[in-house]
Write a protein that holds these residues in place. Structure first.
Motif, PDB file in Angstrom:
ATOM      1  N   VAL A 116       0.516  -0.704  -0.024  1.00 18.31           N
ATOM      2  CA  VAL A 116       0.132   0.064  -0.219  1.00 18.31           C
ATOM      3  C   VAL A 116       0.709   1.569  -0.182  1.00 18.31           C
ATOM      4  CG1 VAL A 116      -1.653   1.501   1.580  1.00 18.31           C
ATOM      5  CG2 VAL A 116      -1.935  -1.177   1.452  1.00 18.31           C
ATOM      6  N   VAL A 117       1.056   2.035  -1.274  1.00 19.70           N
ATOM      7  CA  VAL A 117       1.636   3.447  -1.036  1.00 19.70           C
ATOM      8  C   VAL A 117       1.159   3.971  -1.851  1.00 19.70           C
ATOM      9  CG1 VAL A 117       4.469   2.234  -0.596  1.00 19.70           C
ATOM     10  CG2 VAL A 117       3.304   1.524  -3.333  1.00 19.70           C
ATOM     11  N   ARG A 118      -0.345   3.472  -1.977  1.00 22.12           N
ATOM     12  CA  ARG A 118      -0.725   4.814  -2.813  1.00 22.12           C
ATOM     13  C   ARG A 118      -1.935   5.907  -1.931  1.00 22.12           C
ATOM     14  NH1 ARG A 118      -6.513   3.713  -4.037  1.00 22.12           N
ATOM     15  NH2 ARG A 118      -7.383   1.914  -3.844  1.00 22.12           N
ATOM     16  N   HIS A 119      -2.117   6.346  -2.009  1.00 23.79           N
ATOM     17  CA  HIS A 119      -3.314   7.774  -1.471  1.00 23.79           C
ATOM     18  C   HIS A 119      -4.575   7.143  -2.146  1.00 23.79           C
ATOM     19  CE1 HIS A 119      -4.785  11.599  -0.190  1.00 23.79           C
ATOM     20  NE2 HIS A 119      -5.194  11.140  -1.099  1.00 23.79           N
ATOM     21  N   LEU A 132     -12.369   9.923  14.393  1.00 25.19           N
ATOM     22  CA  LEU A 132     -12.460  10.854  12.824  1.00 25.19           C
ATOM     23  C   LEU A 132     -11.805  11.199  11.699  1.00 25.19           C
ATOM     24  CD1 LEU A 132     -14.532  13.218  14.902  1.00 25.19           C
ATOM     25  CD2 LEU A 132     -15.451  11.640  13.507  1.00 25.19           C
ATOM     26  N   PHE A 133     -10.027  10.935  12.832  1.00 24.18           N
ATOM     27  CA  PHE A 133      -8.947  11.173  11.511  1.00 24.18           C
ATOM     28  C   PHE A 133      -8.562  10.587  11.523  1.00 24.18           C
ATOM     29  CE2 PHE A 133     -11.374  15.276  13.338  1.00 24.18           C
ATOM     30  CZ  PHE A 133     -11.184  15.685  12.708  1.00 24.18           C
ATOM     31  N   ALA A 134      -7.974   9.365  12.141  1.00 18.46           N
ATOM     32  CA  ALA A 134      -7.412   8.052  11.699  1.00 18.46           C
ATOM     33  C   ALA A 134      -6.960   8.112  10.318  1.00 18.46           C
ATOM     34  CB  ALA A 134      -7.127   6.882  12.601  1.00 18.46           C
ATOM     35  N   PHE A 152      -3.976   8.037   8.250  1.00 15.32           N
ATOM     36  CA  PHE A 152      -2.473   7.087   8.068  1.00 15.32           C
ATOM     37  C   PHE A 152      -2.648   6.866   6.536  1.00 15.32           C
ATOM     38  CE2 PHE A 152      -3.427   5.903  12.815  1.00 15.32           C
ATOM     39  CZ  PHE A 152      -1.561   6.053  13.053  1.00 15.32           C
ATOM     40  N   ASN A 153      -3.332   8.000   5.753  1.00 25.30           N
ATOM     41  CA  ASN A 153      -3.036   7.761   4.688  1.00 25.30           C
ATOM     42  C   ASN A 153      -2.308   8.019   3.918  1.00 25.30           C
ATOM     43  OD1 ASN A 153      -4.757   7.427   1.896  1.00 25.30           O
ATOM     44  ND2 ASN A 153      -5.917   9.593   2.166  1.00 25.30           N
ATOM     45  N   THR A 178       5.181  16.306   5.571  1.00 22.75           N
ATOM     46  CA  THR A 178       6.319  15.635   5.202  1.00 22.75           C
ATOM     47  C   THR A 178       6.199  15.062   7.065  1.00 22.75           C
ATOM     48  OG1 THR A 178       7.394  17.628   4.574  1.00 22.75           O
ATOM     49  CG2 THR A 178       9.023  16.003   6.162  1.00 22.75           C
ATOM     50  N   PHE A 179       5.610  15.747   7.976  1.00 21.65           N
ATOM     51  CA  PHE A 179       5.596  14.875   8.715  1.00 21.65           C
ATOM     52  C   PHE A 179       4.721  13.225   9.064  1.00 21.65           C
ATOM     53  CE2 PHE A 179       2.853  14.175  13.140  1.00 21.65           C
ATOM     54  CZ  PHE A 179       3.627  13.411  13.923  1.00 21.65           C
ATOM     55  N   GLN A 180       3.917  13.356   8.248  1.00 18.67           N
ATOM     56  CA  GLN A 180       3.056  12.172   8.176  1.00 18.67           C
ATOM     57  C   GLN A 180       4.128  11.208   7.337  1.00 18.67           C
ATOM     58  OE1 GLN A 180       0.516  12.225   4.910  1.00 18.67           O
ATOM     59  NE2 GLN A 180      -1.486  11.085   6.652  1.00 18.67           N
TER      60      GLN A 180
END
Length: 1900
Positions: A1596-1599, A1655-1657, A1661-1662, A1870-1872
């Motif tokens: 899984v490397v796709r958005h 709500l935002f995980a 992680f996307n 960048t952080f993500q």
């Protein structure tokens, strides 16, 4: 010919050539017209073979090629004259076109077809002569017998393949000649017969060639196999077979031929079971001993063991039903009769298809058929059995299996693809349990098809109510009603215990902890509680059996109603006594007779209950109670207490095991109840008393229910979360206790002792001894050598035994590209079979040690002893010095002449003398050592090269230089003592004759010693970081660590248990194609590029292995087909592919071949000739006929590729890849379901087994017709079931297609199999649990979270489940089953639709219920892939949670919950469905807490109570209201993971790993997973809807698009997360916190964290989740999806409306609708509370205010309808509509402004009203969708859908806005990236480049 004809001919030829060669551009087997025979013609496999040969000989003789094509055409014409089958017409047309082209190529004359036969016969002779057929086999046999494997491996393989191809062609030519010729010349006939005898390995067989003689396969030469074949032969007592019964010429008739004759079993079924029986008997015999060479016979014990094991279930069945087996006395049954019975059973089983899931039904069939057989045996000539006679002959399938299959299939069809309630149709268990009572004999024999058992359900019926009870047969024994009450019904003892303990602790707490008479009287109220709860259980018994009363035994029904009556009367009587006693006590009568009577009754009842429980549940008392069964009273009591089933009898363990898990639970419960009393219950006593005593409380709303009830709702809001936590925290304490116990168990088992390279290096010298002790067969003289002190000899023998295995491990690591060539060279261990008096260790241990020792010696000013002591501090430095010392002497002695040897001897004698005198520092100039080393290095550098004259002269010069250095620079001794010798040497040197002639080291062993010495003297770099690859390190560390663990003693391969590996496959990736590897995603990233970056070292190693430079362009790589194929395999071996699994599992065969090959020499041979390398030489071991035969007898690998036949027909790449795998792995077998279209348009289903063919295709071995479509239940277990008949052996290992295995682990398999015969408790092991290593953990942070979670469960968790808890089940994957035990008891999984969706675990349930024993072993591991993306993980966890929801409803869980003793029942509950229940309870606790707070806040009570508490200084009440959030202790559930880290990685690395995970936001992930499990588990139990989720298992490397995430998580996380946020806002707005924000934060922090995580995980992680461009594209995509109205055939991915309908599909039943309605009522509390808080209403608390709020809501809904009016309807009055909409908007805005200005309505009131109406609208919407049919009938559905769309749009925007905001800041993205891919960064993956789409790999 025209150009078109030429092109057509070339096209056809190319297709045929590809079919023959079997390779396309990328090396995959390709298929042409010869491989495209339609399924309707597939029965005649000859057509394909004839076309292949026709193409092969086209160039040689076009005319014969034409004859073959015409014959193939005629065969197809005969099979289907009218071309009715699918694809037949196209095939015939294409074939006719080929024939016409062949005819057109003839330029002269017409064809004389009368000469065709003669030409064919003549060509046969020419073909033989051309290929030297007579010599070909002789050459190959000579080559094999020569044993010259080392130099001629490739030649042998080439000759074997050539011979097979030639003889395959000859066989086809001979077959065509026989079919076309009426007379064949005798000369030709004899040639054909001799050739056919040479084609035995071309005749299809699986493992043992029973139907053809074999010269190359030595398995038939094994004495045990010969004995097994002999035992099955036709014996004298059997009737004669009818004339004409076909028997192959290669073998004699046997028992199975007799059974086939009388019962009509299929030919291939008989062949399959014949081999199966021979295999079983031969392996059983090999365990007992090898038979005599003359007339080998089976031992009686071998036959008896197979007989008892195979028919044990039948014997138990007869015993349970109290019927006589088919034999009167087992002792009187002859050996031949036992084999006849076993043969009959396996023939029935082999052809039973889906009926194999009904093991007791098979017992019934066997019982009657065995009786029939006994009757026929008494006759002279075998006659067909009456039960199997058909109009066309005799057929077991048609007469016995087909009727059963028909009714099972009809019931399966009536389940509506899993949508019908489980209670509405009979599943596999219902059918099987019909045979648990004597009523089954009413079915008669042959079948009485008119009985109700065979009554099919009415067409279209979906449930019992609609179909009418009289029209269908009910369930059997159990009904799977969909309700949460199953949790109470199955585990009522647990809930009664917990409720009574809570009541008791609460009563003690309210009596201030005083243990006095008053407290005792209060505690005695537990009596009524107990009997009432038991009465509730009996009520559930009646309710749960609804739907099975007509078919259940009357005795069982009587028991249910008897228990109902008993507990009903008891509950009324005991409750009456207690209430009466309380009344008398309240009247002042403290010594009442009623109370005494109550105490006596309770005492007697409790005493009897405890006594019975003691007798029935304590293991030591079981034998006593069983002996008392003859007493009617005892039997009645046991029957009343527990229903008797066929399964579940004797569910007890031995006393020692019972005490262990009892003590474990006593510790857990002691901690739990102490915590509950002191920290949960007692702190609430005083506040509760205060609240109950408060009166005249002021409510801020219109109070309806709280008057005159002591503020019950307030007390409830206080106690609800505490009680929920009380039920939940048992699991928390269990987790803590199991973590500690598991840690101690792991430490005891020595796990994690070798956890670093440093420890591996340090302990390496212990490995050979440990290896011989554990993994090697016992050596008889080993202990005596140890006792005699022969340390060096013993160590050297151990090292010689160890080195071949270690070296093969290292070579496999190199083949897998984990290490470099240099690392391999350093890691390889010398054979240790030479004359050196020491053990030679691998170079990586000794590297640079000589240079360190040299420096120490040169700089030393110490004495000799001190110098040696300094060197000896490093053992490997000492070994390096010693080895160099002895090796130099050995090499010089070998290469020098007599004078030279004298010099060497003289120097070494002097050295030894100096060492003895301790004058080495005086006699030798150690400061000159560097000079000496340089000279020896120079000499060795020359000698390691091939001999040339120039090098020979250089070697002489080097030896002379060495002489000079030694003599003049090193030696300081007095040479006069040996004057003659030194004088001779001096003279020889001066005259130039010294060392003039050298003997070059051509001997392989000596040459190796030269190279090794050169390396020792020249390597200056340390080997402390060898190997560098982390995976190689991990594998070597685990393997070497396991050598010190406790393993069973290894048996020789010939005596070990045999086993199969079994892998189900559907349509997943087999092998990555180049297109898949090079395909770029939206970010420009291909899989190949991704793999190159994430595995950079392995990529470099791969390039080196195929001979490419590191900087070679990829375009160069793609030019070579061989390199392309290697590249595809390299990539596939790093993904979750079938190719990786197959390679891993085939290591078992390789390991067995190596072990067999090395066991050919005894320990005595090795000791007597340590100088001989033959004993440890392994080169060519995989071509040894004996090794291959033993490996094939002990190991089978079957991959069941369900739709392989369909894939072949459709020419899918998966089919070609599977064929390629079979070509690479000759022992691989592929089973599949072949669907053949019949000429009448129907379909026939066949279960087929194939293996590799010499022509690059597959060869059919067995084809067994099935009664119909085998997929009646869940796909995976049905796939396993159809193919399990092709497995072999005593054991079977279940492997998923995303697993891996390692060669070093395969070496331990024979040890593991011995666990079946080890002591594991009261019963022998039936399932051996094996640990897994999750190999996908390094891909991303999510993958590492999943890996760590999984690793914790499969190691520490399962360790405790097996010991001490004894409740480990089967969790899929690598467990090893006792094969015969399970195939005779229903198989290795269950397959009923939906209820068995988690099919794997049910085999563990079934095994345990049938008195099996499941163990766990951690000295061996298997690789396992896991999902690596959040969506993949969520789908997987959803599937598992849904499966657990279905388990709650199942009879297996019910019976285990009922039949386990109390402590095992608790263990079972909390480790299966209880885990998911506690997970759900965790979330519900948050809801109870927040809704309680919302109630107090909205009602105004919290402020009122706080004020009163402050006035009365009641700090306890304050604390209860504000700090009761104890359920945040969920953090303790991370303890197992931490302790697992500490055990296996060490304390420091464990802490670092855990802290790293926290920085990677693992807590967010686990909190998110909490929501996933809760949603799917709860929804499945309430509504159903569990289904298999295909996760993809890819990289899984796709958005992931926003809309895709929204669809997946909207109902499971987003709605619930927003509800929690709403509750928190309400509490913030209206709760009373004395203005202290800190108290609010502390109280709600974890709730906020949970809500925000939900709500935002998915976006956190996307990949590229916060990249601005992606966010913009996502918003556009989401709005398009939301507004697209869809239509027929539109999927949920395309339209919101289609998705919304799919989301509502699970609400189907009236129960679901009612449950959904009740749950939705909670949303109305918001409006009711908030409207009374508005400023506009002041202090008015009348209901009018609430009524007006509904009027406002109705106006808002009306306005929404005005603004959302359909434009399609309003097309004719657009202007009017817009006018009305505009006017409405103005009026609303004006009204608001006027209200705010001229009334008390404030702006905050407007927002508060919105806050109130949103949940109310959602509540209305939820109820409306629950009652969809009613709403549709009312015509309101479109309005409801519009409102629902509005809500989804609003929810989406609330989530989207923060994402868009953070996307403005580049550093967030960048952080993500670093957050997600941190593991990959450590391996050099430049994710920042990847996700930005900046792909530097332009060559791709």
């Amino acid at each position: 010919m025209s150009g078109a004809e030429v092109l057509w001919e070339r096209l056809v030829r190319a297709a045929l050539r590809r079919a023959r060669i079997g390779d396309d551009t990328y090396g995959r087997p390709a298929v042409g017209i010869a491989g495209n025979v339609p399924s309707a013609l597939a029965k005649n496999r000859d057509i394909d073979e004839i076309l292949r040969v026709a193409d092969e000989i086209q160039e040689e003789d076009p005319n014969v090629s034409r004859i073959l094509c015409e014959h193939a055409y005629s065969l197809s014409q005969n099979l289907d004259p009218n071309s009715e089958g699918r694809g037949v017409l196209q095939f015939k047309t294409g074939l006719m076109s080929v024939i016409k082209q062949k005819l057109a190529k003839r330029e002269v004359g017409t064809i004389d077809r009368s000469q065709d036969i003669a030409k064919l016969q003549e060509f046969y002779k020419r073909y033989r002569e051309k290929h030297n057929v007579d010599r070909l086999r002789e050459e190959e046999m000579k080559l094999r017998e020569s044993g010259a494997f080392s130099a001629k491996l490739s030649e042998l393989e080439r000759k074997t393949l050539k011979r097979k191809r030639i003889f395959a062609s000859l066989r086809v030519l001979g077959m065509v000649i026989e079919q076309l010729s009426t007379e064949i010349p005798e000369e030709l006939k004899s040639l054909m017969e001799s050739d056919s005898a040479m084609t035995e390995d071309l005749i299809a067989y699986n493992i043992i060639p029973l139907d053809a003689p074999s010269l190359t396969n030595t398995i038939m030469s094994l004495l045990e196999v010969q004995a097994a074949v002999s035992a099955l032969k036709y014996y004298r007592g059997l009737p004669e077979l009818p004339r004409g019964h076909p028997i192959p010429a290669a073998r004699d008739a046997d028992m199975l031929d007799f059974l086939q004759c009388i019962f009509g079993f299929q030919k291939d079924n008989v062949s399959n079971q014949r081999e199966h029986l021979v295999h079983l008997l031969a392996n059983e015999q090999s365990r007992l001993g090898i038979p005599a060479e003359t007339e080998p016979k089976l031992d009686e014990a071998a036959v008896q063991n197979v007989f008892v094991k195979s028919l044990e279930n039948y014997i138990n069945w007869c015993s349970y039903l109290a019927i006589q087996p088919v034999w009167s006395s087992l002792d009187a049954v002859s050996r031949e009769k036992k084999l006849l019975y076993v043969s009959l059973y396996y023939l029935i089983w082999g052809e039973a298809a889906n009926i194999r899931f009904l093991p007791e039904c098979l017992c019934y069939i066997f019982h009657h058929m065995a009786r029939e057989m006994d009757e026929i045996v008494r006759q002279q000539i075998a006659q067909p059995a009456n039960s199997c006679i058909t109009q066309d002959g005799v057929s077991f399938l048609d007469q016995v299996i087909l009727p059963l299959y028909g009714i099972v299939a009809a019931e399966a069809e009536s389940n509506g693809n899993g949508k019908a309630p489980h209670s509405a149709w009979r599943n596999y268990d219902d059918f099987n349990e019909h045979f648990w009572s004597l009523h089954c004999f009413k079915l008669g024999w042959p079948w009485r098809l008119g009985s109700s058992f065979f009554q099919k359900p009415p067409l279209g019926s979906k449930n019992l109510v609609n179909s009418g009870r009289r029209q269908r047969r009910g369930k059997t024994s159990f009904v799977e009603h969909r309700t949460f009450l199953h949790l109470y019904h199955s585990f009522h003892r647990l809930w009664i215990f917990l409720f009574m303990m809570f009541q008791g602790l609460t009563l003690v707490a309210f009596n201030d902890g005083l243990l006095n008479a008053k407290t005792l009287r209060a505690v005695l109220s537990l009596g009524p509680t107990f009997v009432v709860m038991k009465f509730l259980e009996s009520v559930l018994d009646i309710f749960m059996m609804y739907g099975a009363y007509t078919t259940t035994r009357h005795l069982a029904i009587s028991r249910i109603f008897l228990r109902f009556t008993w507990f009903g009367v008891a509950s009324v009587f005991i409750t009456f006594l207690y209430v009466k006693a309380l009344l008398e006590e309240s009247q002042g009568n403290g010594n009442s007779i009623v109370f005494r009577l109550y105490v006596i009754v309770i005492g007697i009842y409790a005493g009897v209950q405890i006594f019975i429980s003691f007798l029935m549940r304590i293991p030591a008392c079981h034998r006593l109670t069983n002996q008392c069964d003859r007493w009617p009273l005892i039997r009645f009591v046991k029957w009343m207490r527990q229903e008797r089933y066929y399964v579940g009898r004797g569910m007890y363990e031995r006393s020692f095991d019972f005490i262990k898990y009892m003590l474990f639970w006593l510790v857990v419960l002691g901690a739990k109840f102490s915590f509950a009393y002191f920290l949960q219950i007692r702190p609430l006593v005083k506040p509760t008393r205060v609240i109950v005593g408060m009166d005249n409380l002021e409510y801020s709303w219109h109070d309806l229910v709280s008057k005159n009830n002591h503020n019950a709702l307030t007390v409830l809001s206080l106690w609800a979360p505490v009680f929920s936590m009380y039920l939940l925290d048992v699991y928390v304490f269990y987790v803590l206790a199991s973590a500690v116990w598991g840690f101690l168990l792991g430490a005891r088992d020595r796990l994690g002792e070798i956890r670093s390279l440093e420890s591996l290096h340090k302990l390496f010298e212990q490995f050979p001894g440990a290896f011989v002790d554990t993994l090697h067969v016992p050596l008889p003289n080993r202990s005596s050598r140890r006792a005699s002190g022969e340390g060096v000899v013993n160590n050297k023998v151990d090292a010689a035994r160890f080195s071949p295995f270690w070296n093969e491990i290292i070579r496999n690591l190199r083949e897998e590209d984990y290490i470099t060539n240099l690392e391999m060279e350093w890691l390889l261990m010398p054979k240790n079979s030479g004359d050196l008096p020491l053990v030679q260790w691998p170079l990586f241990l000794l590297a640079s040690k000589i240079f360190l020792a040299k420096d120490i010696a040169v700089e030393s000013r110490d004495t000799q002893d001190e110098l040696w002591d300094r060197i000896s501090r490093d053992d490997y430095m000492k070994y390096a010095v010693q080895e160099c010392y002895y090796t130099i002497k050995l090499i010089l002695t070998e290469i020098l002449d007599e004078v030279g040897r004298m010099w060497v001897g003289r120097v070494y004698d002097d050295i030894n003398a100096s060492i003895t005198k301790k004058s080495i520092l005086v006699d030798f100039q150690l400061n000159k050592l560097p000079l000496l080393i340089s000279r020896v290095s120079a000499l060795m550098g020359i000698l390691k090269e091939p001999k040339t004259p120039e090098l020979e002269r250089g070697a002489v010069k080097a030896v002379q230089d060495l002489y000079d250095v030694v003599t003049h620079d090193i030696l300081s001794i007095n040479m006069r003592e040996n004057y003659d010798a030194w004088n001779l040497l001096l003279r020889e040197r001066q005259e130039g004759r010294l060392f003039a002639k050298l003997k070059w080291p051509n001997n392989a062993d000596l040459s190796e010693q030269v190279k090794r010495l050169h390396s020792l003297l020249t390597i200056q770099h340390s080997g402390s970081n060898i190997p560098k690859n982390l995976e190689a390190r991990r594998r070597l560390e685990f393997f070497t660590n396991s050598l010190f663990m406790k393993l069973p003693v290894a048996k020789p391969v010939r005596e070990m248990l045999s086993f199969s590996v079994f892998t189900p496959y559907y349509s997943e990736i087999v092998l990555y194609s180049m297109a898949e590897l090079l395909k770029k995603n939206e970010d420009g990233i291909s899989i190949l590029f991704y793999l190159q970056k994430i595995f950079p070292d392995e990529w470099k190693n791969f390039l080196a292995r195929i001979g490419r430079e590191e900087d070679a362009l990829d375009s160069e790589l793609f030019d070579n087909p061989r390199d392309i194929l290697e590249l595809r395999f390299w990539a596939s071996y790093r993904g979750q592919t079938l190719a990786r699994t197959v390679r891993g599992m085939m290591y078992y065969r390789k390991a067995l071949m190596l072990q067999t090959y090395l066991e050919r020499t005894t320990s005595g041979d090795l000791e007597s000739g340590i100088g001989s390398s033959e004993a440890t030489d392994t080169l060519g071991f995989d071509l040894s006929p004996e090794a291959r035969a033993q490996a094939d007898l002990k190991f089978t690998y079957v991959v069941t590729c369900q739709i392989y036949g369909k894939q072949k027909e459709e020419q899918k790449p998966e089919a070609a890849d599977i064929a390629l795998l079979m070509q690479r792995h000759e022992a691989l077998r592929v089973a599949f379901i072949d669907v053949v279209e019949t000429l009448n348009g129907g379909k026939e289903y066949y279960s087929k087994l194939v293996k590799a063919d010499v022509n690059g295709k597959d060869k059919e071995i067995y084809s067994i017709k099935l009664p119909g479509n085998p997929k009646l239940g869940e796909g995976k277990p049905e796939n396993q079931n159809h193919a399990i008949i092709f497995t072999r052996g005593n054991a079977i290992q279940t492997i998923d297609m995303n697993q891996d295995n390692y060669f070093e682990e395969a070496l331990k398999m024979r040890n593991l199999l011995e666990e079946f015969h080890c002591d594991h408790g009261l019963r022998p092991a039936t399932i051996l649990g094996v640990r897994e290593h999750v190999f996908t953990g390094g891909v991303s942070s999510l993958a590492s979270f999943m890996s760590n979670q999984e690793t914790s469960f499969v190691t520490l968790g399962q360790r405790v489940l097996a010991n001490p808890l004894k409740v480990r089940m089967h969790y899929g994957h690598p467990d090893v089953f006792d094969r015969v035990f399970h195939i005779t008891r229903g198989g290795i999984s269950k397959a009923s639709r939906i209820i068995n969706i988690s099919e794997d675990i049910f085999s563990g349930f079934n095994s345990t219920l049938r008195q099996g024993n499941v163990t766990h072993h951690e000295y061996i591991q298997v690789g396992k892939g896991r999902d690596v993306g959040l969506n993949q993980i969520a789908l997987f966890e959803g599937k598992v949670a849904g499966g657990n929801g279905e388990q709650v409803l199942s009879r297996d869980v019910y019976r285990l919950g009922q039949l386990f003793d109390f402590f095992r029942m608790m263990s079972f509950f909390y480790t299966t469905v209880g885990f998911y229940f506690c997970t759900m309870l965790t979330v519900l606790t948050v809801y109870f807490f927040l809704y309680g707070k919302a109630y107090l806040a909205l009602s105004g009570l919290d402020e009122e109570i706080e004020e009163r508490a402050r006035i009365t200084k009641n700090t306890a009440l304050n604390a209860a209201l504000n700090t009761q959030f104890l359920f945040q202790i969920g953090v303790f559930t991370a303890v197992p993971m931490v302790l697992g880290f500490i055990l296996e990685d060490g304390f420091l690395r464990a802490i670092v790993s855990f802290v790293t995970m926290q920085f990677q936001l693992c807590t967010v992930f686990f909190t998110f997973s909490l929501g996933t499990r809760t949603h799917y588990f709860g929804r499945t139990i309430l509504h159903g809807g569990a289904r298999y989720q295909a996760t993809g298992r890819g990289f899984v490397v796709r958005h992931i698009k926003f809309s895709e995430n929204y669809r997946l998580y909207s109902r499971s996380h987003f709605v619930k997360g927003l509800e929690v946020v709403l509750l928190l806002i309400v509490y913030l707005a209206y709760g009373y916190n004395e203005g202290n924000a800190a108290s609010y934060i502390l109280l709600t922090l974890s709730s906020w964290f949970m809500a925000l995580s939900w709500l935002f995980a998915p976006y956190l992680f996307n990949p590229s989740g916060f990249e601005w461009q992606k966010v913009v594209e996502d918003f556009r995509d989401w709005t398009n999806w939301l507004l697209y109205r869809g239509g027929i055939g539109v999927k949920g991915e395309e339209s919101w409306e289609a998705w919304w309908d799919e989301e509502l599909a699970h609400i189907r039943t009236i129960g679901s609708r009612i449950a959904e309605t009740i749950l939705s009522l909670r949303f109305f509390i918001f409006q009711y509370g908030i409207v009374y808080k508005l400023h506009v209403q002041g202090t008015n608390t009348s209901l009018t205010v609430y009524g007006l709020s509904w009027a406002v809501l109705a106006v808002l809904i009306l306005l929404f309808k005005v603004f959302s009016f359909s434009q399609k309807i309003s097309v004719n009055f657009q202007l009017l509509l817009r006018f009305i909409q505009g006017l409405s908007l103005l009026l609303v805005l004006a009204g608001l402004v006027v209200a705010v200005i001229f009334s008390d309505l404030s702006v905050s009131d407007v927002f508060a009203a919105i806050l109130a109406f949103i949940p109310t609208g959602w509540g209305i919407l939820s109820i409306a969708v629950a009652w969809k049919p009613v709403v549709k009938n009312l015509g309101l559905w479109k309005s409801v859908r519009s409102i629902a769309r509005l809500y989804d749009a609003g929810m989406g925007m609330l989530i989207f806005i923060p994402i868009a905001f953070f996307s403005w800041f580049p550093f967030i993205s960048t952080f993500q990236t670093r957050l997600m891919f941190n593991q990959a960064f450590s391996r050099g993956l430049e994710i920042s480049l990847i996700l930005a789409g900046n792909n530097p790999n332009t060559g791709i």
